[in-house]
Motif scaffolding. Structure first.
Motif, short mmCIF file in Angstrom:
data_model
loop_
_atom_site.label_atom_id
_atom_site.label_comp_id
_atom_site.label_asym_id
_atom_site.label_seq_id
_atom_site.Cartn_x
_atom_site.Cartn_y
_atom_site.Cartn_z
N GLY A 1 0.82 -1.21 0.00
CA GLY A 1 0.00 0.00 0.00
C GLY A 1 0.84 1.24 0.00
N ALA A 2 0.98 1.87 1.17
CA ALA A 2 1.80 3.07 1.30
C ALA A 2 2.18 3.24 2.77
CB ALA A 2 1.06 4.30 0.80
N SER A 3 3.35 3.81 3.00
CA SER A 3 3.80 4.08 4.37
C SER A 3 3.71 5.58 4.63
CB SER A 3 5.24 3.60 4.57
OG SER A 3 6.13 4.29 3.71
N TYR A 4 3.36 5.93 5.86
CA TYR A 4 3.18 7.33 6.25
C TYR A 4 4.48 7.85 6.85
CZ TYR A 4 1.18 11.47 8.46
OH TYR A 4 0.90 12.76 8.85
N ASN A 5 4.98 8.96 6.34
CA ASN A 5 6.25 9.53 6.79
C ASN A 5 6.07 10.77 7.66
OD1 ASN A 5 7.60 7.65 5.03
ND2 ASN A 5 7.10 9.01 3.33
N GLY A 6 4.84 11.25 7.79
CA GLY A 6 4.60 12.44 8.60
C GLY A 6 4.40 12.10 10.06
N GLU B 1 -10.37 -3.14 13.09
CA GLU B 1 -9.04 -2.59 13.27
C GLU B 1 -8.88 -1.35 12.39
OE1 GLU B 1 -6.54 -5.80 12.15
OE2 GLU B 1 -6.84 -6.94 14.01
N LYS B 2 -7.74 -0.68 12.50
CA LYS B 2 -7.44 0.47 11.67
C LYS B 2 -6.58 0.02 10.49
CE LYS B 2 -9.44 3.35 14.50
NZ LYS B 2 -10.70 4.02 14.16
N GLN B 3 -7.00 0.41 9.30
CA GLN B 3 -6.26 0.00 8.10
C GLN B 3 -6.18 1.14 7.12
OE1 GLN B 3 -6.75 -4.05 6.29
NE2 GLN B 3 -7.60 -2.92 4.57
N SER B 4 -5.06 1.22 6.42
CA SER B 4 -4.85 2.26 5.41
C SER B 4 -5.71 1.97 4.19
CB SER B 4 -3.37 2.30 5.01
OG SER B 4 -3.20 3.07 3.85
N VAL B 5 -6.27 3.04 3.62
CA VAL B 5 -7.05 2.88 2.40
C VAL B 5 -6.17 2.38 1.26
CG1 VAL B 5 -6.74 5.28 1.66
CG2 VAL B 5 -8.73 4.00 0.88
N PHE B 6 -4.89 2.71 1.31
CA PHE B 6 -3.97 2.23 0.28
C PHE B 6 -3.79 0.71 0.36
CE2 PHE B 6 -2.56 6.59 1.40
CZ PHE B 6 -2.90 7.20 0.21
N THR B 7 -3.80 0.17 1.58
CA THR B 7 -3.74 -1.28 1.76
C THR B 7 -5.01 -1.94 1.23
OG1 THR B 7 -2.31 -1.06 3.70
CG2 THR B 7 -3.50 -3.13 3.46
N THR C 1 -15.50 -13.14 -4.01
CA THR C 1 -16.67 -12.44 -3.47
C THR C 1 -16.41 -11.94 -2.06
OG1 THR C 1 -18.12 -13.85 -4.80
CG2 THR C 1 -19.14 -12.63 -3.00
N ASN C 2 -15.79 -12.78 -1.21
CA ASN C 2 -15.46 -12.35 0.15
C ASN C 2 -14.49 -11.17 0.13
OD1 ASN C 2 -16.97 -14.09 1.92
ND2 ASN C 2 -15.64 -15.78 1.31
N SER C 3 -13.50 -11.22 -0.78
CA SER C 3 -12.54 -10.12 -0.89
C SER C 3 -13.21 -8.84 -1.36
CB SER C 3 -11.41 -10.51 -1.86
OG SER C 3 -10.67 -11.60 -1.38
N LEU C 4 -14.13 -8.96 -2.32
CA LEU C 4 -14.84 -7.78 -2.82
C LEU C 4 -15.72 -7.17 -1.73
CD1 LEU C 4 -15.89 -8.94 -6.42
CD2 LEU C 4 -14.10 -7.30 -5.81
N ASN C 5 -16.42 -8.04 -0.98
CA ASN C 5 -17.27 -7.54 0.10
C ASN C 5 -16.45 -6.80 1.15
OD1 ASN C 5 -19.54 -8.60 -1.11
ND2 ASN C 5 -19.58 -10.46 0.14
N GLU C 6 -15.30 -7.39 1.48
CA GLU C 6 -14.43 -6.76 2.47
C GLU C 6 -13.90 -5.42 1.95
OE1 GLU C 6 -10.18 -7.69 4.76
OE2 GLU C 6 -11.22 -9.28 3.65
N ALA C 7 -13.50 -5.38 0.69
CA ALA C 7 -12.98 -4.14 0.11
C ALA C 7 -14.05 -3.06 0.05
CB ALA C 7 -12.42 -4.42 -1.28
N MET C 8 -15.28 -3.44 -0.32
CA MET C 8 -16.35 -2.45 -0.42
C MET C 8 -16.68 -1.87 0.95
SD MET C 8 -18.99 -3.83 -3.37
CE MET C 8 -19.06 -5.55 -2.84
N ASP C 9 -16.69 -2.72 2.00
CA ASP C 9 -16.93 -2.21 3.36
C ASP C 9 -15.83 -1.23 3.76
OD1 ASP C 9 -19.25 -3.65 3.70
OD2 ASP C 9 -18.26 -5.36 4.65
N ASN C 10 -14.57 -1.60 3.49
CA ASN C 10 -13.45 -0.74 3.89
C ASN C 10 -13.41 0.56 3.10
OD1 ASN C 10 -12.75 -2.76 5.67
ND2 ASN C 10 -11.08 -3.57 4.41
#
Length: 406
Positions: free
Chosen positions: A152-157, A286-292, A315-324
């Protein structure tokens, strides 16, 4: 009484100088339209005028700061709007990817499109303020907030919020930390998340579910295990609370496709046909980055989906992604609403600042401004007095006995 010529001229000169000084002072008051020319004229009013002038200058500086804050917040608001539009677009792509008529090439095309959207979103997250600083890097204004990684991406700030004094007792945040906007995204439905085990071999698909009774929700980790067997063949499941010691296992229950499964103040359903040994988990969000989230979605679209097991995984992956993605979009809208509230507050502070300027101007006018009519009348009186004194002195100084000696 005898008066010497020296005394006569000395006294007259002093009196004429005093009258002329008073006239000059009045003339200076008229030319500057100020009653107080030096602090000695009115020490109390001069001290008060200085205090009011300083307050007026501070109020003017706050107005300048508010203009700067409004410019910065407008940039942040535009960036958040662009980020929200991109997330909504990615959510639409995820919905389209769930179409059963999609061919593998179609899903690959959607994955490529998502790659572009992810790059665009990363660009928005790294937006600059036009002066060399980054909007979403916290106090590290010169550090690029996000760097692309394999996951995904790492936060540097950092977590700081740059602020600016816009009122005597008010500071306004100029931006939001990138971690709060793009990383602190609750997974699942925002309270808990449901997931299928990667080792599943059946076609079971679990929904995101919802909290039905907040008073019974315990934020525990649960696992749901399926057993298929018997004659005739039946499918049962057990729910294990892994947060208790020892783990608590519920009695077996008969599985019915699409029927609601409820426990611990939560409810969800499972569709499809879970195989013997398949399992699902229900855990606190949990907390997750939108980039992930987007990176995982791209990976899911690039996997094959030819068998029932693979279709269920997709389908499970798509459902999880749409929720996030929905949670990420809601989070951006929340931050955007906060920025809008700050902009509205600046409008209020501008109005209050204008009122203060009027009040300060009126106070300074009362302390310093000249009563012009009174000053003109006094000037004319002083002028007449000076002219009369000059004429009388001329006449008196011209008296001599020699004028009468023939």
């Amino acid at each position: 009484m005898r008066l010497s010529t020296y005394n006569i001229f000395n006294t007259a000169t002093n009196q004429l100088g005093t009258l002329q000084s008073a006239l000059a002072r009045t003339q200076m008051q008229l030319s500057t339209d100020r009653r107080i020319l030096t602090p000695a004229d009115d020490p109390v009013a001069s001290a008060r005028a200085l205090e009011v002038s300083q307050s007026k200058e501070m109020n003017s500086q706050f107005a300048t700061n508010r203009q700067s804050a409004r410019s910065s917040l407008a940039q942040v608001e535009l960036s958040l709007k662009n980020a929200g539009d991109l997330m909504q677009d990615m959510h639409t792509i995820a919905v389209n990817a769930g179409n059963g008529s999609m061919l593998p090439a179609d899903r690959l095309a959607l994955a490529t499109e998502l790659e572009g959207r992810l790059t665009d979103l990363l660009g928005v997250a790294n937006t600059t303020d036009g002066a060399g600083g980054y909007l979403f890097s916290g106090y590290k204004a010169t550090t690029e907030p996000f760097t692309r990684t394999a996951t995904g991406a790492s936060y540097n700030g950092d977590q700081g919020q740059r602020q600016l004094q816009v009122g005597a007792s008010r500071k306004i945040p100029l931006s939001a930390a990138g971690s709060a906007v793009f990383e602190a995204i609750p997974t699942g439905n925002g309270t808990f998340q449901t997931q299928a085990s990667g080792a599943n071999t059946g076609s079971g698909v679990i929904s995101s579910g919802s909290v039905t009774d907040r008073s019974q929700y315990l934020a525990h980790n649960y696992s749901i295990a399926f057993t298929v067997g018997g004659t005739p063949e039946t499918t049962t499941y057990t729910v294990t609370d892994n947060s208790t010691i020892p783990p608590t296992v519920s009695p077996p229950a008969t599985y019915e496709e699409g029927k609601q499964i409820a426990f611990g103040g939560m409810a969800f359903d499972i569709k499809g046909k879970p195989a013997n040994g398949d399992s699902f988990t229900v855990e606190p969000s949990e907390k997750q980055s939108v980039f992930t989230t987007v990176t995982d979605l791209i990976s899911a679209l690039r996997k094959p989906a030819g068998t029932a097991k693979e279709v269920a995984e997709l389908t499970n992956s798509l459902n999880e992604a749409m929720d996030n993605l929905k949670s990420a979009h809601d989070n951006v809208l929340t931050v955007q609403a906060s920025v809008g509230a700050h902009l509205k507050e600046l409008d209020y502070l501008d109005s209050a600042g204008d009122d203060l300027n009027i009040q300060y101007a009126a106070t300074l006018s009362d302390l310093q401004d000249l009563d012009t009519v009174k000053a003109i009348s006094e000037f004319q009186q002083q002028q007449t007095t000076l002219q009369a004194a000059q004429l009388s002195f001329k006449t008196m100084s011209g008296l001599s006995l020699f004028n009468y000696i023939g």
